[in-house]
Write a protein that holds these residues in place. Sequence first.
Motif, PDB file in Angstrom:
ATOM      1  N   ASP A  87     164.553  81.443  64.557  1.00 34.50           N
ATOM      2  CA  ASP A  87     164.602  81.673  63.118  1.00 34.50           C
ATOM      3  C   ASP A  87     163.771  80.613  62.395  1.00 34.50           C
ATOM      4  O   ASP A  87     164.221  79.479  62.192  1.00 34.50           O
ATOM      5  CB  ASP A  87     166.059  81.634  62.654  1.00 34.50           C
ATOM      6  CG  ASP A  87     166.243  82.081  61.213  1.00 34.50           C
ATOM      7  OD1 ASP A  87     165.328  81.851  60.396  1.00 34.50           O
ATOM      8  OD2 ASP A  87     167.299  82.652  60.904  1.00 34.50           O
ATOM      9  N   PHE A  88     162.535  80.969  62.028  1.00 31.12           N
ATOM     10  CA  PHE A  88     161.644  80.011  61.381  1.00 31.12           C
ATOM     11  C   PHE A  88     162.248  79.449  60.102  1.00 31.12           C
ATOM     12  O   PHE A  88     162.257  78.227  59.880  1.00 31.12           O
ATOM     13  CB  PHE A  88     160.296  80.668  61.045  1.00 31.12           C
ATOM     14  CG  PHE A  88     159.517  81.166  62.204  1.00 31.12           C
ATOM     15  CD1 PHE A  88     159.590  80.555  63.443  1.00 31.12           C
ATOM     16  CD2 PHE A  88     158.667  82.261  62.058  1.00 31.12           C
ATOM     17  CE1 PHE A  88     158.858  81.020  64.524  1.00 31.12           C
ATOM     18  CE2 PHE A  88     157.925  82.730  63.127  1.00 31.12           C
ATOM     19  CZ  PHE A  88     158.023  82.109  64.356  1.00 31.12           C
ATOM     20  N   GLY A  93     163.132  74.838  57.173  1.00 32.54           N
ATOM     21  CA  GLY A  93     163.249  74.692  55.731  1.00 32.54           C
ATOM     22  C   GLY A  93     162.554  75.773  54.940  1.00 32.54           C
ATOM     23  O   GLY A  93     162.016  75.503  53.846  1.00 32.54           O
ATOM     24  N   GLY A  94     162.511  76.992  55.494  1.00 33.33           N
ATOM     25  CA  GLY A  94     161.972  78.117  54.737  1.00 33.33           C
ATOM     26  C   GLY A  94     160.562  78.531  55.063  1.00 33.33           C
ATOM     27  O   GLY A  94     160.022  79.443  54.426  1.00 33.33           O
ATOM     28  N   THR A 378     164.272  74.217  67.236  1.00 33.25           N
ATOM     29  CA  THR A 378     163.512  73.630  66.128  1.00 33.25           C
ATOM     30  C   THR A 378     162.128  73.189  66.590  1.00 33.25           C
ATOM     31  O   THR A 378     161.133  73.351  65.865  1.00 33.25           O
ATOM     32  CB  THR A 378     164.273  72.434  65.537  1.00 33.25           C
ATOM     33  OG1 THR A 378     165.544  72.872  65.063  1.00 33.25           O
ATOM     34  CG2 THR A 378     163.496  71.797  64.392  1.00 33.25           C
ATOM     35  N   THR A 379     162.053  72.644  67.802  1.00 36.26           N
ATOM     36  CA  THR A 379     160.757  72.242  68.360  1.00 36.26           C
ATOM     37  C   THR A 379     159.799  73.425  68.434  1.00 36.26           C
ATOM     38  O   THR A 379     158.629  73.327  68.047  1.00 36.26           O
ATOM     39  CB  THR A 379     160.944  71.641  69.760  1.00 36.26           C
ATOM     40  OG1 THR A 379     161.662  70.416  69.660  1.00 36.26           O
ATOM     41  CG2 THR A 379     159.607  71.376  70.435  1.00 36.26           C
ATOM     42  N   ILE A 380     160.291  74.558  68.920  1.00 37.51           N
ATOM     43  CA  ILE A 380     159.452  75.748  68.986  1.00 37.51           C
ATOM     44  C   ILE A 380     159.057  76.202  67.589  1.00 37.51           C
ATOM     45  O   ILE A 380     157.886  76.457  67.294  1.00 37.51           O
ATOM     46  CB  ILE A 380     160.181  76.896  69.732  1.00 37.51           C
ATOM     47  CG1 ILE A 380     160.478  76.493  71.181  1.00 37.51           C
ATOM     48  CG2 ILE A 380     159.326  78.161  69.708  1.00 37.51           C
ATOM     49  CD1 ILE A 380     161.311  77.509  71.922  1.00 37.51           C
ATOM     50  N   ALA A 381     160.044  76.285  66.697  1.00 34.38           N
ATOM     51  CA  ALA A 381     159.803  76.831  65.364  1.00 34.38           C
ATOM     52  C   ALA A 381     158.829  75.986  64.558  1.00 34.38           C
ATOM     53  O   ALA A 381     157.888  76.520  63.958  1.00 34.38           O
ATOM     54  CB  ALA A 381     161.134  76.954  64.609  1.00 34.38           C
ATOM     55  N   GLU A 382     159.027  74.679  64.536  1.00 36.50           N
ATOM     56  CA  GLU A 382     158.193  73.859  63.663  1.00 36.50           C
ATOM     57  C   GLU A 382     156.747  73.787  64.169  1.00 36.50           C
ATOM     58  O   GLU A 382     155.805  73.675  63.373  1.00 36.50           O
ATOM     59  CB  GLU A 382     158.772  72.452  63.503  1.00 36.50           C
ATOM     60  CG  GLU A 382     158.740  71.587  64.742  1.00 36.50           C
ATOM     61  CD  GLU A 382     159.335  70.200  64.477  1.00 36.50           C
ATOM     62  OE1 GLU A 382     159.943  70.010  63.409  1.00 36.50           O
ATOM     63  OE2 GLU A 382     159.200  69.318  65.345  1.00 36.50           O
ATOM     64  N   ASN A 383     156.543  73.925  65.488  1.00 34.14           N
ATOM     65  CA  ASN A 383     155.185  73.980  66.016  1.00 34.14           C
ATOM     66  C   ASN A 383     154.555  75.342  65.741  1.00 34.14           C
ATOM     67  O   ASN A 383     153.364  75.428  65.437  1.00 34.14           O
ATOM     68  CB  ASN A 383     155.171  73.682  67.500  1.00 34.14           C
ATOM     69  CG  ASN A 383     155.213  72.201  67.808  1.00 34.14           C
ATOM     70  OD1 ASN A 383     154.180  71.541  67.845  1.00 34.14           O
ATOM     71  ND2 ASN A 383     156.406  71.666  68.019  1.00 34.14           N
TER      72      ASN A 383
END
Length: 388
Positions: A87-88, A93-94, A378-383
């Motif tokens: 969930d990006f 943070g949106g 989070t590591t996957i999403a933020e990258n």
Amino acid sequence: MKTKVAIIGSGPAGLLLGQLLSNAGIDNVIIEAQDKDYILGRIRAGVLEQVTTDLLREAGAAERMEKEGLVHEGFNLYFNNRCERIDFCKLTGGKTVTVYGQTELTKDLMDVREAGSYQTIYQAKDVELHNVNSATPYVTYVKDGVTHRVECDFIAGCDGFHGVSRPTIPDDIRKEYENAYPFGWLGILADVPPVDEEVVYGHHEDGFVLCSMRSKTRSRYYVQVPLEEKVEDWSEERFWNELKRRLPDELAAKVVTGPALEMSIAPLRSFVCEPMQYGSLFLAGDSAHIVPPTGAKGLNLAAGDAKRLFEGFEQFYLHDNRESLNAYSKECLDRVWKAERFSWWMTTLFHKLNDNPFSRKIQQAELEYLTGSEAGKTTIAENFVGLD
């Protein structure tokens, strides 16, 4: 002919840089070896990070993207016959990504440039860069049998991996890093509805599978194949059967098949050139770096280079300050290597690397850990959505 910035290549990096410069009143000319139809005939991926969509808005080329682009708030990972969603929005943070084909983006930038009557020279042959390690560089090219010369302050090399810009940097200055992968992606483009509303990454014992889309009615699917495979050995029926075989049963049942608009096999490689600047020459996009498409970073890195280079030229011409230009290579490479790392990591995580059972167990364990940990997701999403 005289101009401030001579841009070599009319791919996304060159077109975006040219539009940003033109909007700021900085004179530029784009010099392109191919014709317009050839460029628009190239089929490329198109997952745009937030920063890239913002850049298109800044360039005044986002109107069609806003209407037709598909905003995705996450994507799905399939492994061990189950699904985990990243969930990006929740994890970053949106932030989101937008699915919008590179060909469409390129057309939009071309249209905006033509509407502004900014100059692009197509079918420029035998392009050569001269005096790049000086304050008086120039470019020569041949068109319709006549040799032309473009004098400029700077040259932006946006002409891709096989272009003339990178080899202009002397061998004793230029250092290249490369990693070729022993597999490729067999892809099909078809006018069929996507199997899912979001992109699907699949890890299967026989190889990676990716379900993506260009629109709500056009889909792009890929399966991992050995590098020695030939596209002519694959019928459309064989492809669709293999795609469904590698997907979980409930997802495979939703696949809608149809005639291929295009089928091809793309090799995967990682590549970086250092430095990205030499004298008055600055490299941007694929002329400086290539990433495997697993991380959806190639187009976004090119856009980031264009933005960073524009900021340097803006500081130079509007504020008589060259500090930003001098730091271009160092600052870009910091971002490039982080994207290279993520793309390499995603590639080694999802693809069949060899026949070693230990390697497969390690991949499964890492996928279990990542999807079972908020920090891992989070590591996957933020990258994936793009680092600031």
